[in-house]
Design a protein around this motif. Structure first.
Motif, PDB file in Angstrom:
ATOM      1  N   LEU A 274       2.471   9.845   4.680  1.00 46.72           N
ATOM      2  CA  LEU A 274       3.068  11.020   4.047  1.00 46.72           C
ATOM      3  C   LEU A 274       4.369  11.474   4.703  1.00 46.72           C
ATOM      4  O   LEU A 274       5.049  12.356   4.170  1.00 46.72           O
ATOM      5  CB  LEU A 274       2.059  12.184   4.072  1.00 46.72           C
ATOM      6  CG  LEU A 274       0.713  11.910   3.379  1.00 46.72           C
ATOM      7  CD1 LEU A 274      -0.239  13.088   3.581  1.00 46.72           C
ATOM      8  CD2 LEU A 274       0.921  11.640   1.895  1.00 46.72           C
ATOM      9  N   GLY A 275       4.669  10.907   5.873  1.00 45.11           N
ATOM     10  CA  GLY A 275       5.895  11.311   6.560  1.00 45.11           C
ATOM     11  C   GLY A 275       5.796  12.678   7.201  1.00 45.11           C
ATOM     12  O   GLY A 275       6.816  13.303   7.512  1.00 45.11           O
ATOM     13  N   ILE A 276       4.558  13.147   7.402  1.00 45.87           N
ATOM     14  CA  ILE A 276       4.351  14.470   7.997  1.00 45.87           C
ATOM     15  C   ILE A 276       4.116  14.326   9.494  1.00 45.87           C
ATOM     16  O   ILE A 276       3.193  13.634   9.919  1.00 45.87           O
ATOM     17  CB  ILE A 276       3.147  15.182   7.344  1.00 45.87           C
ATOM     18  CG1 ILE A 276       3.399  15.407   5.859  1.00 45.87           C
ATOM     19  CG2 ILE A 276       2.868  16.508   8.056  1.00 45.87           C
ATOM     20  CD1 ILE A 276       2.210  15.996   5.136  1.00 45.87           C
ATOM     21  N   LYS A 277       4.951  14.962  10.274  1.00 46.74           N
ATOM     22  CA  LYS A 277       4.803  14.936  11.732  1.00 46.74           C
ATOM     23  C   LYS A 277       3.981  16.134  12.174  1.00 46.74           C
ATOM     24  O   LYS A 277       4.356  17.291  11.929  1.00 46.74           O
ATOM     25  CB  LYS A 277       6.164  14.944  12.424  1.00 46.74           C
ATOM     26  CG  LYS A 277       6.085  14.756  13.927  1.00 46.74           C
ATOM     27  CD  LYS A 277       7.463  14.663  14.551  1.00 46.74           C
ATOM     28  CE  LYS A 277       7.366  14.428  16.053  1.00 46.74           C
ATOM     29  NZ  LYS A 277       8.711  14.352  16.682  1.00 46.74           N
ATOM     30  N   VAL A 278       2.848  15.860  12.785  1.00 45.85           N
ATOM     31  CA  VAL A 278       1.957  16.932  13.228  1.00 45.85           C
ATOM     32  C   VAL A 278       2.595  17.685  14.386  1.00 45.85           C
ATOM     33  O   VAL A 278       3.087  17.072  15.337  1.00 45.85           O
ATOM     34  CB  VAL A 278       0.594  16.349  13.666  1.00 45.85           C
ATOM     35  CG1 VAL A 278      -0.297  17.457  14.223  1.00 45.85           C
ATOM     36  CG2 VAL A 278      -0.088  15.667  12.489  1.00 45.85           C
ATOM     37  N   PRO A 279       2.613  19.014  14.323  1.00 45.15           N
ATOM     38  CA  PRO A 279       3.208  19.804  15.411  1.00 45.15           C
ATOM     39  C   PRO A 279       2.522  19.543  16.742  1.00 45.15           C
ATOM     40  O   PRO A 279       1.309  19.360  16.796  1.00 45.15           O
ATOM     41  CB  PRO A 279       2.982  21.251  14.956  1.00 45.15           C
ATOM     42  CG  PRO A 279       2.779  21.170  13.491  1.00 45.15           C
ATOM     43  CD  PRO A 279       2.101  19.851  13.235  1.00 45.15           C
ATOM     44  N   CYS A 280       3.316  19.512  17.783  1.00 43.76           N
ATOM     45  CA  CYS A 280       2.766  19.338  19.131  1.00 43.76           C
ATOM     46  C   CYS A 280       2.759  20.703  19.805  1.00 43.76           C
ATOM     47  O   CYS A 280       3.777  21.159  20.327  1.00 43.76           O
ATOM     48  CB  CYS A 280       3.606  18.339  19.933  1.00 43.76           C
ATOM     49  SG  CYS A 280       2.971  18.025  21.586  1.00 43.76           S
ATOM     50  N   LEU A 281       1.613  21.377  19.747  1.00 51.89           N
ATOM     51  CA  LEU A 281       1.505  22.710  20.305  1.00 51.89           C
ATOM     52  C   LEU A 281       1.069  22.643  21.764  1.00 51.89           C
ATOM     53  O   LEU A 281       0.189  21.860  22.111  1.00 51.89           O
ATOM     54  CB  LEU A 281       0.496  23.541  19.505  1.00 51.89           C
ATOM     55  CG  LEU A 281       0.833  23.729  18.022  1.00 51.89           C
ATOM     56  CD1 LEU A 281      -0.269  24.524  17.340  1.00 51.89           C
ATOM     57  CD2 LEU A 281       2.167  24.409  17.849  1.00 51.89           C
TER      58      LEU A 281
END
Length: 237
Positions: A32-39
């Motif tokens: 999907l090209g979605i980069k998961v946030p790195c919290l």
């Protein structure tokens, strides 16, 4: 979604249970090209501060100030920490190999123990603590009204105002949702920690430190037990 507290609780719970979401993150990015946030993860200090926020701070300070101003035994105990005798006792304790092992273990568990010891040294006018004057709060102690209760009673009064139900509920919640907290509790209640404490408390230098400080009304062990209860730990040793 990542900013929603409920969603964060779900992620934290999965992390505590050692469920890796890396494969899901990779698929979301590749498909999907979605980069998961790195919290950023909370530190153990931030986790423990949540317990402090539960405390009735105004009541705490009122009780402490009252005893410092009015209780002769508390004043004697507090002023003893500024004496050469106490400094010698503390210095001998800190020189023990068993004490140094204790400090290193807690540092590795995430607690800034060395920083706290250095602050204590500064506060009571000792030389700087080197691992392997905060303003004097007791300059005016002329008002004495309450005699005989001492530090033990002071700690009991502080204990009595602890919101134990809220503390225990937060403790249980963090055991389910915070891997940092779970790892910390596991370390400080481990067999290794128990052995470190056993070795330290069995040493004659430690026994002398505890005996002498008790004689002048300084309840070190009682203060430690109160601190443990504040973060949800019930007496284990």
């Amino acid at each position: 979604m990542y900013k929603v507290e409920t969603f964060q609780l779900i992620l934290n719970y999965l992390e505590v249970k050692s469920v890796s979401l890396k494969i899901v993150e990779d698929i979301m990015y590749l498909v999907l090209g979605i980069k998961v946030p790195c919290l950023p993860s909370k530190t153990i200090i931030a986790e423990l501060e949540d317990f402090i926020h539960l405390l009735p701070i105004e009541k705490f300070f009122t009780i402490i100030v009252q005893y410092v101003n009015e209780d002769e035994k508390v004043q004697k105990a507090a002023l003893f920490t500024f004496t050469t005798e106490f400094h010698d006792l503390l210095r001998a304790l800190e020189a023990l190999k068993e004490y140094q092992v204790f400090v290193v273990y807690l540092e590795k568990a995430g607690l800034p123990v060395i920083e706290s010891i250095q602050a204590l040294h500064h506060a009571i006018g000792m030389e700087k603590y080197v691992p392997p004057k905060i303003k004097n709060l007791f300059m005016s102690l002329s008002k004495i009204q309450k005699i005989g209760d001492g530090m033990e009673r002071l700690l009991n009064e502080l204990y009595d105002v602890l919101p134990l139900d809220k503390i225990d509920a937060l403790y249980r919640k963090k055991l389910k949702t915070s891997k940092v907290f779970v790892d910390f509790i596991a370390k400080i209640t481990s067999k290794e920690m128990m052995e470190i404490i056993k070795n330290l408390t069995a040493h004659e230098t430690y026994k002398l430190f505890i005996t002498r400080t008790k004689e002048v009304g300084l309840d070190v062990e009682g203060s430690t037990n109160l601190s443990k209860r504040i973060i949800g730990l019930k007496p284990l040793y």
